[in-house]
Design an enzyme around this catalytic site. Structure first.
Site: not given
Ligand code: 2M8
Length: 423
Positions: A160, A384
């Site tokens: 992101d 994470e």
């Molecule tokens: C993170 O992204 C989401 C938006 O899609 C967020 O921050 O709200 C990123 O690390 C993404 O790569 C990942 O798929 C998601 C869920 O783990 O979180």
């Protein structure tokens, strides 16, 4: 803590995040189904429940749009704990979904799940194949119009807020975002999350998508952000080739797929930045390179697109940290070891890179990466992401993809890797 107990913990995390057919990344912070997270979850499930692995991929592909796009979030059940939710995206899908996509790793993971039990998976793969093919067609026809794979929102990259996108984000006016309440910063340390300026721009891009009814051609042509993503380009190339292997096994004609892969490979020089000695993100609105080395460049190994200059860059950034591959260049001024995709190491990216390194004949490097990733999880659990300098665990705990990566790769020694399809 023994290996066995970590295996048990990892399985318990997958079961605990299982919502019945789909798995959420972690409770609280991410209460929905995410696209590429689900693909990794499937690989993890396949180590102990092959049928459940296919269910995960089925649930993901069941929310495919008529256009072929597979959305990045599926909002199965409303949850006020996440922003932006379905009311902000307004895509009119049922179940509600976001209006953007995410890295197309599903075919890569489907091939792994299939190879772990080919007989049991044959019919499941046959059912999934046309949907994966349609998604790849969408990528090639809608998003590879400039050659490499392009993203219209940083969230599509999965990485992101990595510095790769800074030049594209600078061109996005965040003032139309209006008032909103973020939820992510209430779940985890806000210092480890994107900034308010980032979020204003993320939301402005979502509002643009809504304003054109999520018409992809208009988003690509007139939207505020369009950048070529090396990470997705290489993942798509690898996924095309993996899908072709599955297609052949099903007796399908894979000429179209191989043609897409060939076109994409021919476009790789477009994202090679000679000044950086590496693949680089490219702002398709201005023609400028990001001029920053990110972990997306190293996905080249997944697609057999490594070279000696990239090898040198990989070793340079890796030798500057102690654990795993950093998501951004540790020698760049923008490097921040705990801020999300601006420096931390991500077990899931390390696993993809290790697959590529192994294929490139660098089993020694793949093993070094595995051992470092395993040590992070052994020290602190299934977080994470992690600080690559001192191993500080970051973001959400009990994370699905970290647990999946433990079961399939990080927690396995070299011999058992092959058994689980990591080779
Ligand atoms: C993170 O992204 C989401 C938006 O899609 C967020 O921050 O709200 C990123 O690390 C993404 O790569 C990942 O798929 C998601 C869920 O783990 O979180």
């Amino acid at each position: 803590m023994t290996m066995t107990s970590l295996d048990e913990q990892a399985r318990a995390i997958l079961r605990g995040n299982d919502q019945g057919g789909y798995t959420l990344p972690t409770h609280g912070l991410y209460p929905y189904q995410w696209n590429w997270d689900s693909a990794f979850a499937a690989w993890g499930f396949a180590t102990f429940d092959n049928a459940r692995a296919w269910d995960e991929l089925d649930t993901l592909m069941a929310s495919q749009w008529d256009t072929g796009m597979v959305p990045h979030i599926i909002f199965h059940k409303p949850d006020p704990g996440y922003f932006p939710g379905p009311d902000v995206w307004q895509t009119g899908q049922s179940p509600a979904t976001s209006g953007i996509t995410q890295p197309p790793v599903a075919a890569i993971m489907a091939r792994k799940v299939w190879e772990m039990d080919p007989k049991a998976g044959q019919a499941r793969m046959a059912a999934l194949y046309p949907k994966l093919l349609a998604w790849h067609r969408w990528w090639h026809e809608v998003r590879c119009t400039h050659g490499p794979a392009a993203i219209t929102h940083p969230w599509e990259s999965g990485r992101d807020n990595c510095p790769d996108w800074d030049i594209g984000m600078a061109g996005v006016d965040g003032s139309s975002a209006g008032e909103y309440q973020r939820r992510d910063t209430g779940h985890v340390n806000p210092e480890m999350r994107p900034t308010k300026q980032d979020y204003d721009r993320y939301i402005a891009m979502v509002k643009f998508g809504c304003s054109v009814d999520w018409d992809q051609a208009r988003i690509v042509r007139d939207g505020p952000f369009l950048m070529a993503d090396p990470g997705i380009t290489f993942m798509l190339l690898r996924a095309d080739e993996d899908l072709a292997v599955m297609g052949r096994a099903l007796g399908e004609d894979v000429t179209e797929l191989l043609g897409w892969a060939e076109d994409l490979r021919a476009a790789l020089p477009t994202i090679w930045n000679d000044d950086l000695h590496a693949y680089d993100a490219l702002n398709l609105k201005t023609g400028e390179f990001a001029n920053i080395l990110g972990s997306g460049a190293f996905m080249a190994y997944l697609a057999d697109a490594g070279n000696p200059q990239l090898d040198a860059q990989l070793m340079r950034v890796w030798d500057k940290v102690n654990y795993g591959i950093p998501s951004a260049d540790p020698e760049a001024a923008t490097f921040d070891p705990r801020k999300y995709w601006r420096g931390p190491t991500w077990p899931v990216v390390n696993a993809l890179l290790a697959i590529g390194l192994r294929d490139a004949g660098r089993a020694d490097l793949a093993e070094r990466l595995r051992a470092q990733t395993a040590s992070l999880i052994r020290k602190h659990g299934f977080y994470e992401y992690f600080d690559p300098l001192d191993a500080t665990p970051c973001g959400g705990a009990d994370f699905t993809w970290t647990a999946a990566i433990w079961l399939t790769w990080a927690g396995r020694d070299v011999e058992s890797d092959a058994v689980r399809g990591a080779a």
